[in-house]
Design a protein around this motif. Sequence first.
Motif, PDB file in Angstrom:
ATOM      1  N   GLU A  89       1.134  41.296 -34.174  1.00 46.96           N
ATOM      2  CA  GLU A  89       0.759  42.184 -33.045  1.00 46.96           C
ATOM      3  C   GLU A  89       0.012  41.612 -31.888  1.00 46.96           C
ATOM      4  O   GLU A  89      -1.042  41.160 -31.971  1.00 46.96           O
ATOM      5  CB  GLU A  89      -0.240  43.358 -33.735  1.00 46.96           C
ATOM      6  N   THR A  90       0.655  41.798 -30.547  1.00 45.75           N
ATOM      7  CA  THR A  90       0.088  41.277 -29.478  1.00 45.75           C
ATOM      8  C   THR A  90      -0.719  42.084 -28.624  1.00 45.75           C
ATOM      9  O   THR A  90      -0.323  43.333 -28.527  1.00 45.75           O
ATOM     10  CB  THR A  90       1.193  40.364 -28.586  1.00 45.75           C
ATOM     11  N   VAL A  91      -1.369  41.541 -27.524  1.00 44.99           N
ATOM     12  CA  VAL A  91      -1.783  42.112 -26.613  1.00 44.99           C
ATOM     13  C   VAL A  91      -0.793  42.714 -25.842  1.00 44.99           C
ATOM     14  O   VAL A  91       0.200  42.079 -25.616  1.00 44.99           O
ATOM     15  CB  VAL A  91      -3.138  41.525 -25.813  1.00 44.99           C
ATOM     16  N   THR A  92      -1.008  43.894 -25.038  1.00 44.55           N
ATOM     17  CA  THR A  92       0.107  44.709 -24.464  1.00 44.55           C
ATOM     18  C   THR A  92       0.706  43.454 -23.326  1.00 44.55           C
ATOM     19  O   THR A  92       0.166  42.714 -22.538  1.00 44.55           O
ATOM     20  CB  THR A  92      -0.314  45.592 -23.450  1.00 44.55           C
ATOM     21  N   ARG A  93       1.957  43.655 -23.445  1.00 39.73           N
ATOM     22  CA  ARG A  93       2.931  42.617 -22.755  1.00 39.73           C
ATOM     23  C   ARG A  93       2.794  42.794 -21.158  1.00 39.73           C
ATOM     24  O   ARG A  93       3.112  41.736 -20.336  1.00 39.73           O
ATOM     25  CB  ARG A  93       4.452  42.659 -23.168  1.00 39.73           C
ATOM     26  N   SER A  94       2.220  44.029 -20.704  1.00 38.89           N
ATOM     27  CA  SER A  94       2.191  44.228 -19.269  1.00 38.89           C
ATOM     28  C   SER A  94       0.966  43.492 -18.766  1.00 38.89           C
ATOM     29  O   SER A  94       0.983  43.291 -17.356  1.00 38.89           O
ATOM     30  CB  SER A  94       2.010  45.694 -18.979  1.00 38.89           C
ATOM     31  N   ARG A  95       0.039  42.823 -19.459  1.00 43.70           N
ATOM     32  CA  ARG A  95      -1.066  42.233 -18.950  1.00 43.70           C
ATOM     33  C   ARG A  95      -1.138  40.709 -19.665  1.00 43.70           C
ATOM     34  O   ARG A  95      -2.186  39.962 -19.147  1.00 43.70           O
ATOM     35  CB  ARG A  95      -2.480  42.809 -19.503  1.00 43.70           C
ATOM     36  N   SER A  96      -0.283  40.248 -20.472  1.00 48.68           N
ATOM     37  CA  SER A  96      -0.176  38.920 -20.810  1.00 48.68           C
ATOM     38  C   SER A  96       1.137  38.439 -21.219  1.00 48.68           C
ATOM     39  O   SER A  96       1.836  39.131 -21.420  1.00 48.68           O
ATOM     40  CB  SER A  96      -1.431  38.909 -22.147  1.00 48.68           C
ATOM     41  N   LEU A  97       1.176  36.906 -21.302  1.00 44.42           N
ATOM     42  CA  LEU A  97       2.061  36.367 -21.723  1.00 44.42           C
ATOM     43  C   LEU A  97       2.615  36.137 -23.475  1.00 44.42           C
ATOM     44  O   LEU A  97       3.286  35.572 -23.694  1.00 44.42           O
ATOM     45  CB  LEU A  97       2.451  34.988 -21.000  1.00 44.42           C
ATOM     46  N   VAL A  98       1.315  36.689 -23.951  1.00 48.20           N
ATOM     47  CA  VAL A  98       1.355  36.504 -25.570  1.00 48.20           C
ATOM     48  C   VAL A  98       2.587  36.931 -26.102  1.00 48.20           C
ATOM     49  O   VAL A  98       3.321  36.380 -27.133  1.00 48.20           O
ATOM     50  CB  VAL A  98       0.152  36.974 -26.019  1.00 48.20           C
ATOM     51  N   TYR A  99       2.874  38.207 -25.879  1.00 49.25           N
ATOM     52  CA  TYR A  99       4.209  38.723 -26.315  1.00 49.25           C
ATOM     53  C   TYR A  99       5.355  38.214 -26.081  1.00 49.25           C
ATOM     54  O   TYR A  99       6.150  37.794 -27.021  1.00 49.25           O
ATOM     55  CB  TYR A  99       4.294  40.260 -25.884  1.00 49.25           C
ATOM     56  N   GLN A 100       5.717  37.818 -24.980  1.00 50.80           N
ATOM     57  CA  GLN A 100       6.800  36.947 -24.545  1.00 50.80           C
ATOM     58  C   GLN A 100       6.797  35.519 -25.248  1.00 50.80           C
ATOM     59  O   GLN A 100       7.839  35.219 -25.820  1.00 50.80           O
ATOM     60  CB  GLN A 100       6.831  36.634 -22.734  1.00 50.80           C
ATOM     61  N   ASN A 101       5.553  34.859 -25.237  1.00 45.48           N
ATOM     62  CA  ASN A 101       5.793  33.590 -25.963  1.00 45.48           C
ATOM     63  C   ASN A 101       6.030  33.465 -27.372  1.00 45.48           C
ATOM     64  O   ASN A 101       6.531  32.822 -28.070  1.00 45.48           O
ATOM     65  CB  ASN A 101       4.433  32.833 -25.487  1.00 45.48           C
ATOM     66  N   ALA A 102       5.178  34.433 -28.149  1.00 48.61           N
ATOM     67  CA  ALA A 102       5.192  34.821 -29.406  1.00 48.61           C
ATOM     68  C   ALA A 102       6.594  34.949 -30.098  1.00 48.61           C
ATOM     69  O   ALA A 102       7.189  34.778 -30.811  1.00 48.61           O
ATOM     70  CB  ALA A 102       4.340  35.837 -29.995  1.00 48.61           C
ATOM     71  N   THR A 103       7.605  35.933 -29.108  1.00 44.67           N
ATOM     72  CA  THR A 103       8.856  36.251 -29.360  1.00 44.67           C
ATOM     73  C   THR A 103       9.541  35.118 -29.281  1.00 44.67           C
ATOM     74  O   THR A 103      10.443  34.935 -30.094  1.00 44.67           O
ATOM     75  CB  THR A 103       9.307  37.339 -28.355  1.00 44.67           C
ATOM     76  N   GLU A 104       9.373  34.186 -28.278  1.00 40.68           N
ATOM     77  CA  GLU A 104      10.370  33.099 -28.180  1.00 40.68           C
ATOM     78  C   GLU A 104      10.135  32.008 -29.614  1.00 40.68           C
ATOM     79  O   GLU A 104      10.958  31.418 -29.951  1.00 40.68           O
ATOM     80  CB  GLU A 104      10.077  32.487 -26.898  1.00 40.68           C
ATOM     81  N   ALA A 105       8.686  32.056 -29.740  1.00 44.23           N
ATOM     82  CA  ALA A 105       8.451  31.158 -30.912  1.00 44.23           C
ATOM     83  C   ALA A 105       9.053  31.562 -31.939  1.00 44.23           C
ATOM     84  O   ALA A 105       9.500  30.942 -33.132  1.00 44.23           O
ATOM     85  CB  ALA A 105       6.910  31.086 -30.870  1.00 44.23           C
ATOM     86  N   MET A 106       8.876  33.118 -32.303  1.00 44.64           N
ATOM     87  CA  MET A 106       9.630  33.515 -33.459  1.00 44.64           C
ATOM     88  C   MET A 106      11.099  33.412 -33.558  1.00 44.64           C
ATOM     89  O   MET A 106      11.574  33.002 -34.732  1.00 44.64           O
ATOM     90  CB  MET A 106       9.620  35.122 -33.556  1.00 44.64           C
ATOM     91  N   ASN A 107      11.654  33.430 -32.458  1.00 41.46           N
ATOM     92  CA  ASN A 107      13.097  32.973 -32.556  1.00 41.46           C
ATOM     93  C   ASN A 107      13.348  31.593 -33.127  1.00 41.46           C
ATOM     94  O   ASN A 107      14.155  31.396 -33.931  1.00 41.46           O
ATOM     95  CB  ASN A 107      13.716  33.369 -31.231  1.00 41.46           C
ATOM     96  N   SER A 108      12.633  30.645 -32.489  1.00 40.63           N
ATOM     97  CA  SER A 108      12.640  29.331 -33.004  1.00 40.63           C
ATOM     98  C   SER A 108      12.274  29.213 -34.354  1.00 40.63           C
ATOM     99  O   SER A 108      13.278  28.163 -35.268  1.00 40.63           O
ATOM    100  CB  SER A 108      11.821  28.504 -32.068  1.00 40.63           C
ATOM    101  N   VAL A 109      11.167  30.008 -34.694  1.00 43.90           N
ATOM    102  CA  VAL A 109      10.817  29.775 -36.333  1.00 43.90           C
ATOM    103  C   VAL A 109      12.025  30.183 -37.158  1.00 43.90           C
ATOM    104  O   VAL A 109      12.079  29.664 -38.336  1.00 43.90           O
ATOM    105  CB  VAL A 109       9.681  30.747 -36.400  1.00 43.90           C
TER     106      VAL A 109
END
Length: 316
Positions: A89-109
Motif C-alpha cells: 500500500e503506497t502513498v497516494t500516487r498523485s503526490r509521489s512516484l512510490v506507486y509507479q515505481n513499486a508497480t514496475e518493481a512488482m512486474n519485474s518480481v
Amino acid sequence: MRVGLIVDSACDLPHEFSKKNDVFILPVTATIDHHTYIDDHNPEQTREFYHNGLLQKGHHAETQAFTPAQIHDLFMEKIVTQYDFAICETVTRSRSLVYQNATEAMNSVMVHYHTAREAAGVQGNFTMRVVDSKQLFAGQGLLAAHTLTLLDKKLSKNALRHEIETFTDKIYTCVIPRDLHYIRERARMRGDKSVSALVAFLGKALNITPVLFGRGADAKPVAKTRSFELAVEKVMNYAIGRIEAGLLTPYVCLSCGLSWQEIDTLPGLDRLRETCDQHGVELLLSQMGITSSIYIGQGSLCLALGAEPHTFSDFQ
C-alpha cells in the motif's frame, strides 16, 4: 498462505504496532542539507532528527522514492521468500512516484521470483498487489491497520483487494499545518498547486492556523483559528464526536510532528483517549515520521478515521 503487508515511509503508525504486526516498511530516501538518509521508520533515527532540529524550517530537505530497481531488489530479498502473497500500500500516487515505481518493481518480481524461492527452498507460487492508498500520513496508517483486520477474515485475494480499495474512499483526515509557507514551498518543488499563495499569505499575515479536512489527500480548509492549540481542540472535538457517532474500523490514527513531551500535553488528547477506551477504539498515536515531517513540516498534526459520509462541522 503467508500474507505480508508492505507500506512506505509516508505511512505514520506507532513503531510498536508495525513491529507487532510484521508490517514491512518500504523506505524512502531523504536528503537534508545535502546529506542522504534512508527513512525506514527507525524510531531512534526519528527521535534524533527531532532532537537535532533537522526537520525544522531552514534546512533544505526533500524526499525521493526508491527506484524500481531498488524496490525490486528489496522485494526479492525480503518479501518473496517470506510470504506467498504480499500487499503493498503506497502513498497516494498523485503526490509521489512510490506507486509507479513499486508497480514496475512488482512486474519485474513476478517474472524472476522463482529463482529466489528455489534458492531459499521455498515451494509454491508467489503473488503480490500494489494498491494506491489515496492517502497521506495518518490516513495511510489507518488503511494499513484496517487491512490487518481484513487479513484476519481470510478473504480471497480478489475480495481482499476489493475491500481495501473500497475502504480508501471512506477515510477522512484532519491536518493542522504549522507553517503554510513551508507547505507551499514544498508543494512548488513537487509541482503541486494544492496550497495557494493566497492561503499561505493569509496564514502569515493574520497569524491563522487552519484545519484542513477531507477524504484522503483532498483536504480543504474548514476552520481558521488564532493558534495551534485552538486548532487542535477543534480536531479533538471532531474525532470524539465522530467516534461517538460510530466508525467503520476500530482505529483512529494520530501522528504529530512534535516531541513526545509536546504530544503528551496536546489539548484534548486525554479526552480523546478516554473516548476511544469507552468505545473499543484503538488510538494509534505516533510521532510523525521523517518523510511526513519533510512533506508537511515539523510541528504539524494529522488525524485519520474511517466513517460514513459527513462534514467536519457536523461535530463542532
